[in-house]
Scaffold this active site. Structure first.
Site, short mmCIF file in Angstrom:
data_model
loop_
_atom_site.label_atom_id
_atom_site.label_comp_id
_atom_site.label_asym_id
_atom_site.label_seq_id
_atom_site.Cartn_x
_atom_site.Cartn_y
_atom_site.Cartn_z
N ASP A 186 -19.36 1.19 27.56
CA ASP A 186 -18.26 0.25 27.31
C ASP A 186 -18.29 -0.25 25.87
OD1 ASP A 186 -18.09 -1.44 30.54
OD2 ASP A 186 -17.67 0.60 29.89
N LEU A 245 10.00 -21.87 -0.10
CA LEU A 245 11.25 -22.31 -0.72
C LEU A 245 10.98 -23.37 -1.76
CD1 LEU A 245 13.40 -22.75 2.51
CD2 LEU A 245 13.66 -20.95 0.81
N LYS A 277 16.13 -27.44 8.43
CA LYS A 277 14.80 -26.95 8.10
C LYS A 277 13.84 -27.45 9.17
CE LYS A 277 11.53 -26.65 4.27
NZ LYS A 277 10.32 -26.99 4.99
N CYS A 304 -20.35 -54.88 6.14
CA CYS A 304 -19.78 -53.66 6.76
C CYS A 304 -19.67 -53.87 8.28
CB CYS A 304 -20.70 -52.49 6.47
SG CYS A 304 -20.15 -50.97 7.24
N CYS A 307 -26.44 -45.57 8.06
CA CYS A 307 -25.28 -46.17 8.71
C CYS A 307 -24.68 -45.22 9.74
CB CYS A 307 -24.23 -46.53 7.65
SG CYS A 307 -22.61 -46.89 8.35
S1 IVH Z 1 14.03 -19.49 4.95
C1 IVH Z 1 12.96 -16.67 1.72
N1 IVH Z 1 15.05 -21.09 6.75
O1 IVH Z 1 10.37 -23.78 5.40
C2 IVH Z 1 13.32 -17.69 2.71
N2 IVH Z 1 12.79 -21.46 6.11
O2 IVH Z 1 9.55 -24.44 2.68
C3 IVH Z 1 12.19 -18.08 3.57
N3 IVH Z 1 11.67 -23.26 7.31
O3 IVH Z 1 8.00 -21.22 5.03
C4 IVH Z 1 12.37 -19.24 4.43
N4 IVH Z 1 13.38 -23.81 8.58
O4 IVH Z 1 8.37 -22.22 7.38
C5 IVH Z 1 13.96 -20.79 6.03
N5 IVH Z 1 16.07 -22.40 8.38
C6 IVH Z 1 14.99 -22.10 7.66
C7 IVH Z 1 13.77 -22.80 7.78
C8 IVH Z 1 12.69 -22.45 6.98
C9 IVH Z 1 12.11 -24.07 8.28
C10 IVH Z 1 10.31 -23.32 6.73
C11 IVH Z 1 9.56 -22.02 6.67
C12 IVH Z 1 9.25 -21.79 5.22
C13 IVH Z 1 9.32 -23.17 4.68
C14 IVH Z 1 9.61 -23.17 3.20
#
Ligand code: IVH
Length: 719
Positions: free
Chosen positions: A49, A99, A138, A429, A454
């Site tokens: 195994d 981003l 986001k 403390c 401590c």
């Molecule tokens: S687009 C090239 N869309 O934000 C584009 N990201 O700060 C890649 N995230 O790592 C990302 N909601 O984890 C995109 N609607 C959305 C998102 C999003 C959350 C996060 C993701 C990314 C981070 C960047």
């Protein structure tokens, strides 16, 4: 020779070319199929195994490095997932980018202007033409990449550093929003990207369950989602309420869609959840209205969002705009301000940190701040309380921003009750030793003088030891360390590695079950081998954090050599405690101390703090005890070939590189023999000048230092 033996001496997976990997992948898959048949059908296995497992492990390692080799016939796709002991690394077919952020309206306007200028330059866009943006919430979770081959889910990974992530496929298979098979006609190869997250209500329920079971609780839904996905046992992930929204792609072959919005529609048709609030906006005004609208809806959404994302809808335009280092020029995250709320300050508690620093913490009437209940917030230090003049009984304003610890911003004067008292910082403390409190660093920091004795500091040091950037031992979080400490199971770091021998005792404790004990032991055993930099960071030397620990590991290479040098440096310093300059340290104090002082980012102050630490007999014993239980992986110093193109050269990168990240460029330059530094001086041999470079490029020109464009650098890097 048996089939298994034939592979034993094979090439290391890290060194394989894709062709070699492909050939070996096929051989391994055939061998596994052969042994499967012998075992399951003929009941006549030819290998043990363990040998069989080795074949599978090697195949998995190859697939993790070359995900393009994963196909439906691969043995890894045919068998039910078994718990993994650690996560394999997966190289993303296309990097997972992040981003750029815009916090203000000016920053947002800057983005619109850059996009328009870029498109006017690169395409036939006219000043009056529309640029359509796809606007999306986001989501505050963690991004992952899901690879589909002929419509079947093959491999899923976390973002990792953007280039390489962790293979969490079995865990992702338990997430209900992630389809195992795509509906309809899908591309032959498709990486779907999106966010794994947890809804707020489900998060709170889960935390309640965890708490009741004595398990780790999480600070916020994002951490809970990340922690749940990174479980070694997929059966645990399956019990966690994880959700998934899809919003991007990596590799897609063939790609039929021409706009981002078209892609979102396709995602829906394939069976993914796409955020229903996503919307196309045709003008900057519409984009701003979308932002305001999301701000209004934010508190009532079932999940956390920390902003909105705008993406140029046309993909040909996205391609023209391209990327700057790690972020696309065609998208931006427009962040929301931190969330605030008012509540009553019930008390001020003093917490003792691992170095004895005392931090005042506000105890609050629990309040919902943007969907998360907050009952505590930091007040930083005595000066901050003085500055804010907050008093017990006050109505205070608290703020929470993402992962940051909630803060108290101030009090509401109209609501101050009568007869409040100014807060008086304790002079003793709160630890059982009731030691005197000393002021340090210009009076800002107050410290418990109990030192190693401590118990509060001892607990904090242990907590630090098991934390993420140190030994990263899951299952010992929350109140476990404190409880184990109070009951005598843990006193010093080495005790952690003796816990497996005490499994029976732990099993009998309230809140501990068979599974949690097994997981804890597995987590501990997995860390018996540790890298030198983590080891150095974990033992908690004053002034040494993650970054300096890495530098020290590089410099000394081996744990025993390092310890010896630290002890020698401490001894030398004890004999010569006078003031000393870094340059003269070796001559005046001694060779080991001199070497330490001259390590990048160390200097005399840090070296002295380290020597103080290694002077304590008790500390040295604790470290020796720990050392005995571990395998500490050293750092192999790179051997640079005599003809390396950048041997002995000092290189500086400046401006934005579009084809590789700064870290990757730096690593490549180092491989080519260079020393990479941040600032340009007479000693610099070469400056690689990316886009929008500023003063460093000018300085290079002034000093007559050789410069290189990104294009020229890429040619060199490819050599
Ligand atoms: S687009 C090239 N869309 O934000 C584009 N990201 O700060 C890649 N995230 O790592 C990302 N909601 O984890 C995109 N609607 C959305 C998102 C999003 C959350 C996060 C993701 C990314 C981070 C960047």
């Amino acid at each position: 020779m048996s089939r298994a033996a034939k592979f034993k001496a094979g090439l290391a997976v890290e060194e394989m070319t894709e062709r070699q990997a492909r050939a070996e992948h096929r051989r391994l898959a055939e061998a596994i199929a052969h042994h499967d048949e012998l075992y399951h059908v003929k009941d006549a296995p030819e290998i043990s195994d363990a040998e069989y497992d080795k074949l599978r492990q090697r195949l998995k390692a190859i697939e993790a490095r070359f995900p393009q080799l994963v196909d439906r016939e691969s043995p890894t796709q045919r068998v039910a997932p078994t718990p993994t002991t650690a996560f394999a690394k997966v190289r993303h077919a296309r990097p997972m980018l992040s981003l750029d952020n815009a916090f203000t309206d000016e920053e947002l306007q800057g983005f619109f202007d850059r996009v328009r200028r870029g498109l006017e330059r690169e395409t036939d866009l006219k000043p009056d033409d529309e640029i359509v943006f796809n606007c999306e919430p986001k989501i505050d979770g963690l991004s992952i990449s899901l690879r589909y081959l002929d419509g079947a889910f093959a491999i899923g990974a976390t973002r990792g550093d953007g280039t390489t992530g962790e293979d969490v496929t079995p865990n992702l298979r338990t997430v209900k929003d992630i389809p195992h098979e795509l509906k309809g006609k899908a591309p032959r190869v498709l990486d779907v990207r999106g966010e794994v997250y947890m809804e707020r209500r489900a998060f709170q329920e889960m935390n309640r369950r965890q708490e009741a079971a004595g398990e780790k609780t999480f600070a916020n839904p994002r951490n809970a989602a990340a922690g749940s996905l990174r479980q070694l046992d997929p059966a645990i992930t399956a019990t966690r309420p994880l959700r998934f929204f899809a919003y991007a792609w990596g590799e897609a072959e063939p790609r039929s869609w021409k706009t981002h919005s078209e892609y979102l529609k396709l995602l829906r048709s394939w069976g993914f959840r796409v955020n229903p609030l996503s919307q196309l906006c045709r003008t900057p005004e519409e984009v701003r209205a979308f932002y305001r609208q999301m701000g209004v809806e934010r508190p009532s959404l079932p999940y956390d969002i920390d902003g909105v994302v705008y993406k140029v809808d046309r993909i040909d335009w996205q391609e023209r705009l391209g990327f700057v280092s790690r972020a696309p020029r065609w998208a931006i995250a427009h962040k929301f301000p931190a969330e605030q709320a008012r509540t009553r300050l019930n008390g001020i508690l003093i917490q003792v940190g691992r170095t004895g620093a005392l931090t005042p913490v506000a105890e609050l009437e629990p309040v919902n701040v943007g969907g998360v209940m907050v009952a505590r917030a930091t007040l930083h230090n005595a000066d901050e309380i003085e500055r804010l003049d907050v008093r017990v009984g006050d109505m205070v304003v608290v703020q929470r921003a993402g992962d940051v610890i909630p803060q108290v911003l101030g009090y509401v004067p109209e609501e101050r009750p009568k007869r409040t008292e100014k807060f008086r910082f304790p002079t003793r403390c709160p630890c059982p030793l009731r030691t005197e409190v000393r002021s340090e660093e210009g009076g800002v920091v107050r410290r418990c003088s109990g030192g190693l004795e401590c118990p509060f500091q001892q607990v904090e040091r242990l907590r630090y030891f098991v934390s993420r950037n140190c030994f990263d031992i899951e299952g010992l979080g929350g109140t476990h360390i404190e409880n184990f400490f109070n009951d005598g199971l843990l006193k010093i770091p080495g005790d952690i590695f003796r816990l497996p021998q005490r499994a029976d005792e732990i099993r009998k404790r309230e809140g501990w079950g068979e599974t949690s004990v097994r997981n804890l032991i597995a987590a501990i055993e997995a860390r018996r081998t540790i890298s030198l930099d983590r080891f150095i960071n974990a033992i908690g030397i004053p002034l040494i954090g993650e970054a300096t620990a890495k530098i020290l590991a590089q410099e000394y290479g081996d744990v025993d050599a390092w310890l010896e040098e630290m002890l020698a440096a401490a001894k030398e310093r004890r004999k010569r405690p006078d003031e000393v300059k870094k340059e003269k340290a070796a001559a005046e104090v001694g060779p080991s101390y001199g070497r330490l002082c001259n390590v990048e980012q160390i200097g005399v102050t840090t070296a002295d703090a380290m020597c103080g630490f290694f002077t304590e007999l008790h500390t040295v014993e604790i470290i020796r005890d720990l050392r005995k239980q571990l395998t500490v992986e050293g750092v192999t110093r790179r051997v640079i070939a005599a003809d390396a193109p950048l041997k002995d050269k000092t290189v500086v990168f400046t401006g934005e590189l579009s084809a590789m990240t700064r870290e990757a460029a730096k690593a490549r330059a180092e491989e080519l023999g260079a020393k990479v530094t941040d600032s340009v001086s007479k000693k610099t041999s070469l400056v690689v000048v990316g886009e929008n470079a500023g003063s460093k490029a000018r300085k290079a020109a002034e000093l007559g230092i050789r410069t290189m464009t990104e294009e020229e650098w890429l040619k060199l890097a490819a050599s």
